[in-house]
Design a protein around this motif. Structure first.
Motif, PDB file in Angstrom:
ATOM      1  N   ALA A 225       0.808  -1.346  -0.058  1.00  0.00           N
ATOM      2  CA  ALA A 225      -0.126  -0.108   0.134  1.00  0.00           C
ATOM      3  C   ALA A 225       0.926   1.240  -0.003  1.00  0.00           C
ATOM      4  O   ALA A 225       0.528   2.252  -0.918  1.00  0.00           O
ATOM      5  N   ARG A 226       2.165   1.325   0.789  1.00  0.00           N
ATOM      6  CA  ARG A 226       2.882   2.439   0.725  1.00  0.00           C
ATOM      7  C   ARG A 226       3.621   2.745  -0.516  1.00  0.00           C
ATOM      8  O   ARG A 226       3.576   3.634  -1.063  1.00  0.00           O
ATOM      9  N   LEU A 227       4.033   1.458  -1.244  1.00  0.00           N
ATOM     10  CA  LEU A 227       4.715   1.638  -2.394  1.00  0.00           C
ATOM     11  C   LEU A 227       3.504   2.023  -3.745  1.00  0.00           C
ATOM     12  O   LEU A 227       3.788   3.059  -4.431  1.00  0.00           O
ATOM     13  N   ARG A 228       2.342   1.630  -3.458  1.00  0.00           N
ATOM     14  CA  ARG A 228       1.431   2.128  -4.395  1.00  0.00           C
ATOM     15  C   ARG A 228       1.333   3.559  -4.068  1.00  0.00           C
ATOM     16  O   ARG A 228       1.164   4.386  -5.250  1.00  0.00           O
ATOM     17  N   ALA A 229       0.931   4.067  -3.035  1.00  0.00           N
ATOM     18  CA  ALA A 229       0.861   5.530  -2.683  1.00  0.00           C
ATOM     19  C   ALA A 229       2.057   6.205  -3.161  1.00  0.00           C
ATOM     20  O   ALA A 229       1.789   7.442  -3.637  1.00  0.00           O
ATOM     21  N   ALA A 230       3.403   5.655  -2.973  1.00  0.00           N
ATOM     22  CA  ALA A 230       4.490   6.591  -3.430  1.00  0.00           C
ATOM     23  C   ALA A 230       4.616   6.650  -5.031  1.00  0.00           C
ATOM     24  O   ALA A 230       5.174   7.526  -5.468  1.00  0.00           O
ATOM     25  N   LEU A 231       4.062   5.626  -5.715  1.00  0.00           N
ATOM     26  CA  LEU A 231       4.119   5.517  -7.175  1.00  0.00           C
ATOM     27  C   LEU A 231       2.900   6.239  -7.726  1.00  0.00           C
ATOM     28  O   LEU A 231       2.999   6.689  -8.812  1.00  0.00           O
ATOM     29  N   GLN A 232       1.832   6.626  -7.049  1.00  0.00           N
ATOM     30  CA  GLN A 232       0.795   7.228  -7.474  1.00  0.00           C
ATOM     31  C   GLN A 232       0.891   8.554  -8.353  1.00  0.00           C
ATOM     32  O   GLN A 232       0.441   8.842  -9.546  1.00  0.00           O
ATOM     33  N   PRO A 233       1.774   9.365  -7.606  1.00  0.00           N
ATOM     34  CA  PRO A 233       2.072  10.724  -8.432  1.00  0.00           C
ATOM     35  C   PRO A 233       2.732  10.344 -10.122  1.00  0.00           C
ATOM     36  O   PRO A 233       2.512  10.863 -11.042  1.00  0.00           O
TER      37      PRO A 233
END
Length: 140
Positions: free
Chosen positions: A124-132
């Motif tokens: 979930a943290r990786l998805r959030a970090a890659l969202q931008p």
């Protein structure tokens, strides 16, 4: 009289189910696989299946091409023939190693299940970090 006995028997059979205060959670597929792999009979069956798969591969005749790489390999040799010449205990070692690998898979699976919540959080943290980055790529 039969009706009363039948009703009493059914009530007695249902009592344990009624006594449970909360429904028991059914294991998911990953948990079910890990539980199964911890069973020695399942481990033996999985090891036998892997031995059969390895046997099918080891029966591959490679001599026609491999004889050019190694002059000790005959035209009719299989992968199994080559390995058995190199290691006289090859079959015994393969069977032992297969059983060990299946048992290790059970331990690894259990450890992965214990880490599942942490791995989900990391994902979930990786998805959030890659969202931008995703958003930037989607606009172009």
């Amino acid at each position: 009289m039969r009706l009363i006995l039948t009703a009493a028997l059914l009530c007695a059979a249902a009592t344990p189910a009624l006594a449970q205060s909360e429904p028991q959670r059914q294991p998911d597929k990953a948990e079910a696989v890990v539980q199964a792999l911890q069973n020695p009979l399942v481990q033996a069956g999985a090891a036998a299946m892997l031995d059969n798969l390895a046997g099918a591969l080891l029966d591959t005749r490679v001599g026609p091409a491999a004889q050019y790489l190694d002059p000790t390999i005959g035209a009719q040799d299989t992968l199994g023939d080559i390995q058995r010449r190199r290691d006289p205990n090859f079959d015994r070692n393969l069977q032992r190693d297969t059983r060990t690998a299946v048992a290790a898979a059970a331990v690894l699976g259990k450890n992965a299940l214990e880490m599942r919540a942490s791995l989900d959080d990391t994902a979930a943290r990786l998805r959030a970090a890659l969202q931008p980055l995703r958003a930037a790529l989607a606009t172009k």
